[in-house]
Design an enzyme around this catalytic site. Structure first.
Site, PDB file in Angstrom:
ATOM      1  N   GLU A  14       0.841  -1.202   0.000  1.00 39.24           N
ATOM      2  CA  GLU A  14       0.000   0.000   0.000  1.00 39.24           C
ATOM      3  C   GLU A  14       0.870   1.243   0.000  1.00 39.24           C
ATOM      4  O   GLU A  14       1.975   1.244   0.566  1.00 39.24           O
ATOM      5  CB  GLU A  14      -0.901  -0.010   1.259  1.00 39.24           C
ATOM      6  CG  GLU A  14      -1.768   1.241   1.379  1.00 39.24           C
ATOM      7  CD  GLU A  14      -2.864   1.124   2.436  1.00 39.24           C
ATOM      8  OE1 GLU A  14      -2.880   0.136   3.190  1.00 39.24           O
ATOM      9  OE2 GLU A  14      -3.704   2.045   2.495  1.00 39.24           O
ATOM     10  N   ASN A  70      -6.736   1.497   2.613  1.00 39.99           N
ATOM     11  CA  ASN A  70      -7.504   2.732   2.773  1.00 39.99           C
ATOM     12  C   ASN A  70      -7.058   3.806   1.774  1.00 39.99           C
ATOM     13  O   ASN A  70      -7.846   4.662   1.364  1.00 39.99           O
ATOM     14  CB  ASN A  70      -7.364   3.269   4.201  1.00 39.99           C
ATOM     15  CG  ASN A  70      -7.971   2.319   5.222  1.00 39.99           C
ATOM     16  OD1 ASN A  70      -8.746   1.423   4.879  1.00 39.99           O
ATOM     17  ND2 ASN A  70      -7.632   2.504   6.489  1.00 39.99           N
ATOM     18  N   ASN A  90     -11.972  -1.089  -1.287  1.00 39.51           N
ATOM     19  CA  ASN A  90     -11.331  -1.596  -0.074  1.00 39.51           C
ATOM     20  C   ASN A  90     -12.179  -1.274   1.149  1.00 39.51           C
ATOM     21  O   ASN A  90     -12.591  -0.121   1.327  1.00 39.51           O
ATOM     22  CB  ASN A  90      -9.950  -0.936   0.105  1.00 39.51           C
ATOM     23  CG  ASN A  90      -9.273  -1.357   1.396  1.00 39.51           C
ATOM     24  OD1 ASN A  90      -8.843  -2.497   1.525  1.00 39.51           O
ATOM     25  ND2 ASN A  90      -9.202  -0.449   2.368  1.00 39.51           N
ATOM     26  N   GLU A  91     -12.433  -2.264   1.969  1.00 39.43           N
ATOM     27  CA  GLU A  91     -13.100  -2.102   3.273  1.00 39.43           C
ATOM     28  C   GLU A  91     -14.215  -1.061   3.228  1.00 39.43           C
ATOM     29  O   GLU A  91     -14.279  -0.153   4.067  1.00 39.43           O
ATOM     30  CB  GLU A  91     -12.078  -1.739   4.365  1.00 39.43           C
ATOM     31  CG  GLU A  91     -11.106  -2.868   4.639  1.00 39.43           C
ATOM     32  CD  GLU A  91     -10.207  -2.659   5.863  1.00 39.43           C
ATOM     33  OE1 GLU A  91     -10.152  -1.537   6.406  1.00 39.43           O
ATOM     34  OE2 GLU A  91      -9.555  -3.627   6.271  1.00 39.43           O
ATOM     35  N   TYR A  97      -6.900  -8.736  11.435  1.00 44.84           N
ATOM     36  CA  TYR A  97      -5.616  -8.454  12.087  1.00 44.84           C
ATOM     37  C   TYR A  97      -5.659  -9.050  13.485  1.00 44.84           C
ATOM     38  O   TYR A  97      -6.570  -8.750  14.263  1.00 44.84           O
ATOM     39  CB  TYR A  97      -5.348  -6.944  12.119  1.00 44.84           C
ATOM     40  CG  TYR A  97      -5.044  -6.406  10.732  1.00 44.84           C
ATOM     41  CD1 TYR A  97      -3.819  -6.661  10.132  1.00 44.84           C
ATOM     42  CD2 TYR A  97      -5.995  -5.686  10.013  1.00 44.84           C
ATOM     43  CE1 TYR A  97      -3.529  -6.204   8.847  1.00 44.84           C
ATOM     44  CE2 TYR A  97      -5.716  -5.224   8.723  1.00 44.84           C
ATOM     45  CZ  TYR A  97      -4.480  -5.487   8.150  1.00 44.84           C
ATOM     46  OH  TYR A  97      -4.198  -5.045   6.881  1.00 44.84           O
ATOM     47  N   GLU A 133      -6.192  -9.251   3.236  1.00 46.15           N
ATOM     48  CA  GLU A 133      -5.374  -8.590   4.271  1.00 46.15           C
ATOM     49  C   GLU A 133      -5.389  -9.497   5.487  1.00 46.15           C
ATOM     50  O   GLU A 133      -6.464  -9.767   6.045  1.00 46.15           O
ATOM     51  CB  GLU A 133      -5.910  -7.202   4.635  1.00 46.15           C
ATOM     52  CG  GLU A 133      -5.601  -6.155   3.590  1.00 46.15           C
ATOM     53  CD  GLU A 133      -6.006  -4.743   4.005  1.00 46.15           C
ATOM     54  OE1 GLU A 133      -5.915  -4.395   5.198  1.00 46.15           O
ATOM     55  OE2 GLU A 133      -6.421  -3.993   3.100  1.00 46.15           O
ATOM     56  N   GLN A 193       1.513  -6.146   5.488  1.00 42.97           N
ATOM     57  CA  GLN A 193       1.895  -5.791   4.139  1.00 42.97           C
ATOM     58  C   GLN A 193       3.273  -6.396   3.867  1.00 42.97           C
ATOM     59  O   GLN A 193       3.707  -7.222   4.668  1.00 42.97           O
ATOM     60  CB  GLN A 193       1.887  -4.274   3.989  1.00 42.97           C
ATOM     61  CG  GLN A 193       0.493  -3.680   4.249  1.00 42.97           C
ATOM     62  CD  GLN A 193       0.373  -2.184   3.955  1.00 42.97           C
ATOM     63  OE1 GLN A 193       1.238  -1.570   3.361  1.00 42.97           O
ATOM     64  NE2 GLN A 193      -0.726  -1.582   4.403  1.00 42.97           N
TER      65      GLN A 193
HETATM   66  O1  AHR Z   1      -3.020  -2.574   6.112  1.00 42.24           O
HETATM   67  C1  AHR Z   1      -3.312  -1.395   6.800  1.00 42.24           C
HETATM   68  C2  AHR Z   1      -4.775  -0.971   6.649  1.00 42.24           C
HETATM   69  O2  AHR Z   1      -5.592  -1.879   7.337  1.00 42.24           O
HETATM   70  C3  AHR Z   1      -5.324  -0.987   5.255  1.00 42.24           C
HETATM   71  O3  AHR Z   1      -5.078   0.198   4.586  1.00 42.24           O
HETATM   72  C4  AHR Z   1      -6.795  -1.145   5.475  1.00 42.24           C
HETATM   73  O4  AHR Z   1      -7.426  -1.793   4.401  1.00 42.24           O
HETATM   74  C5  AHR Z   1      -6.875  -1.913   6.780  1.00 42.24           C
HETATM   75  O5  AHR Z   1      -7.778  -1.346   7.654  1.00 42.24           O
END
Ligand code: AHR
Length: 502
Positions: free
Chosen positions: A30, A75, A175-176, A247, A295, A352
């Protein structure tokens, strides 16, 4: 160190879960913090090649063998105008980037990304902006990347030194978009409607592309899994993948539960896979949609306010998580889950790849491989063919979050063409060695040809710039196979990867 009761693993190469998609070993880059600038692209580094790409980083990325690369966000993509990042560099604007409150110089854009993908031999996976972007912008980007010369955007690409189409196959529809933090956030029905129209236009540009719809941005979202159902019902026939994001964290300092987090990962896959089955039945469709976990990673230590905002600077230090041994064991289990869910999960991108929640950290002159680098390396290099449904008899332990859990977390692959069976084992115990007997039930393998292990005593230990090789995979003694059985003893807090010649 104490010893747990013996465990047994039964391997039968006919008990197949599904074919392992190579795209399970993909990455995500990103425009955030120092992932692109100072990570991948740093003309000022002594390691930079003539295009400004860091050669030491490229070598590590090649070693990790990422099969595809998602880009440019995250994002970031929801406010990105891709046309700002093409053409002569001196004409590209420096802009205030709103998602991460940074300055985006646009010195790296779509063409530089394609060059980067070629360098590391990976397939590009481009996300389009469905936040501030229009469906027309999305279709124009497909034209820029995939159309033969003879029309406006294809000719623009040719003018930027790339005459042949790039042929980008994988595309993410935003994205999201379920997240209130997302620039241009929409509710599920609004998003589904916009994604459907974007998909239609993008496919009119190139009917061969494959599209991923935004799923819930985590299993903790209040709209999960309704968001997934609603958006899928609207877009089912137009998309090939549905995305998942997650995450992991050990915020409570409960290492016993943290080391059993694969239970939560499996539950998440099972729920979204059930939504896929529901929508397929409801729409009476013959079409299939697969999961794209585009992700995933551990991220919690670098999550303060100052980690997330760049104070309007270029390449700020954002979310540069330091990974320890227990994080690497969670990552190894995550990869085990990918194999165990290989029938429905076809893409997974670690978030990432450099500096930003990443296996690799850079300084201008130096590079560090974090603990999570090593399980990624083992899986990416070794897991191929069919994923196997194993029978594991393991001693168990008690956790606060998941109750009674097995000490061993295991996955295996069988690649008949390569004549190789691979086995991946995490010992979750913090104190006990676990003796393991492996039984091959339908084949008599020749030998264990490789055995590697990542292990340590301190779950919080990490590789540092001063001690960069404290935690790496080491070759260990490969046990002999006698009468279709092999025995080994797994140390606590360990990840072991075995290559078996069949
Ligand atoms: O990977 C960091 C961020 O986490 C990304 O930009 C977003 O898609 C997620 O919330």
């Amino acid at each position: 160190m104490t010893q747990a009761r013996p465990s047994r693993l039964y391997v039968d190469t006919k008990r197949v879960i599904g074919q392992i998609s190579p795209l399970l070993f993909s990455g995500f880059a990103e425009h955030m913090g120092r992932c692109i600038y100072q990570g991948i692209y740093d003309p000022a580094s002594p390691h930079a090649n003539e295009n400004g790409l860091r050669q030491d980083v490229l070598a590590a990325l090649r070693e990790l063998n990422y099969r595809s690369m998602r880009y440019p966000g995250g994002n970031f993509v929801s406010g990105y105008r891709w046309e700002d990042g093409i053409g002569p560099k001196e004409n590209r604007p420096s802009l205030r980037e709103l998602a991460w409150q940074s300055i985006e110089s646009n010195q790296f854009g779509t063409d530089e990304f394609m060059q980067f993908c070629r360098e590391i031999d990976t397939e590009p996976m481009l996300a389009v902006n469905l936040g501030t972007g229009s469906i027309q912008d999305a279709a124009n980007l497909v034209e820029y990347c995939n159309a033969p010369v003879g029309s406006k955007y294809a000719d623009l690409r040719a003018a930027n030194s790339q005459r042949d189409p790039y042929g980008v196959k994988y595309w993410c529809l935003g994205n999201e978009m379920d997240g209130p933090w997302q620039i241009g956030h929409l509710d599920a029905a609004e998003y589904g409607t916009k994604a459907l129209e974007a998909a239609k236009l993008m496919r009119l540009q190139d009917s061969s592309i494959e599209l991923a719809l935004c799923g819930s941005s985590s299993s903790k979202m209040p709209t999960y899994p309704e968001w997934d159902r609603i958006s899928l019902e609207l877009c089912w026939e137009q998309v090939n993948y549905h995305s998942m994001h997650y995450y992991a964290d050990n915020q409570d300092g409960d290492t016993a539960s943290y080391l059993s987090l694969s239970a939560a990962f499996e539950d998440y896959v099972d729920t979204v896979a059930a939504v896929l089955r529901y929508v397929k039945a409801k729409t009476c469709s013959k079409h299939d949609v697969y999961l794209s976990w585009d992700e995933w990673n551990v991220w919690y230590k670098a999550r303060g306010q100052s980690d997330m905002r760049g104070d309007w600077t270029e390449a700020p230090h954002l979310i540069e998580e330091v990974y320890n041994l227990e994080d690497a064991l969670v990552v190894a289990q995550w990869l085990n889950v990918f194999l165990r869910k290989a029938d429905v999960l076809k893409i997974a991108c670690i978030a990432q790849i450099v500096n930003v929640i990443a296996p690799i950290l850079t300084k201008r002159n130096d590079m560090l491989k974090q603990t999570i680098y090593y399980p990624l390396l083992m899986f990416s290099q070794m897991a191929s063919g069919a994923s196997l449904d194993l029978l594991v008899e393991s001693p168990r332990y008690e956790t606060k979050k998941f109750g009674d859990m097995p000490l061993l977390d295991v996955s295996a692959a069988y690649d008949a063409a390569a004549g190789q069976n691979t086995i991946f084992i995490v010992n979750r115990s913090q104190t006990d060695r676990v003796p393991l007997e492996i039984n091959w039930q339908d084949i008599a393998p020749k030998r264990i040809s490789s055995a590697h292990q990542l292990a340590g005593h301190d779950p919080k230990a990490a590789n540092t710039w001063d001690n960069p090789n404290q935690l790496t995979t080491q070759a260990i003694y490969a046990p002999r196979i006698i009468d279709g059985k092999a025995e080994l003893s797994l140390p606590p807090l360990s990840f072991t990867a075995l290559g078996v010649e069949v």
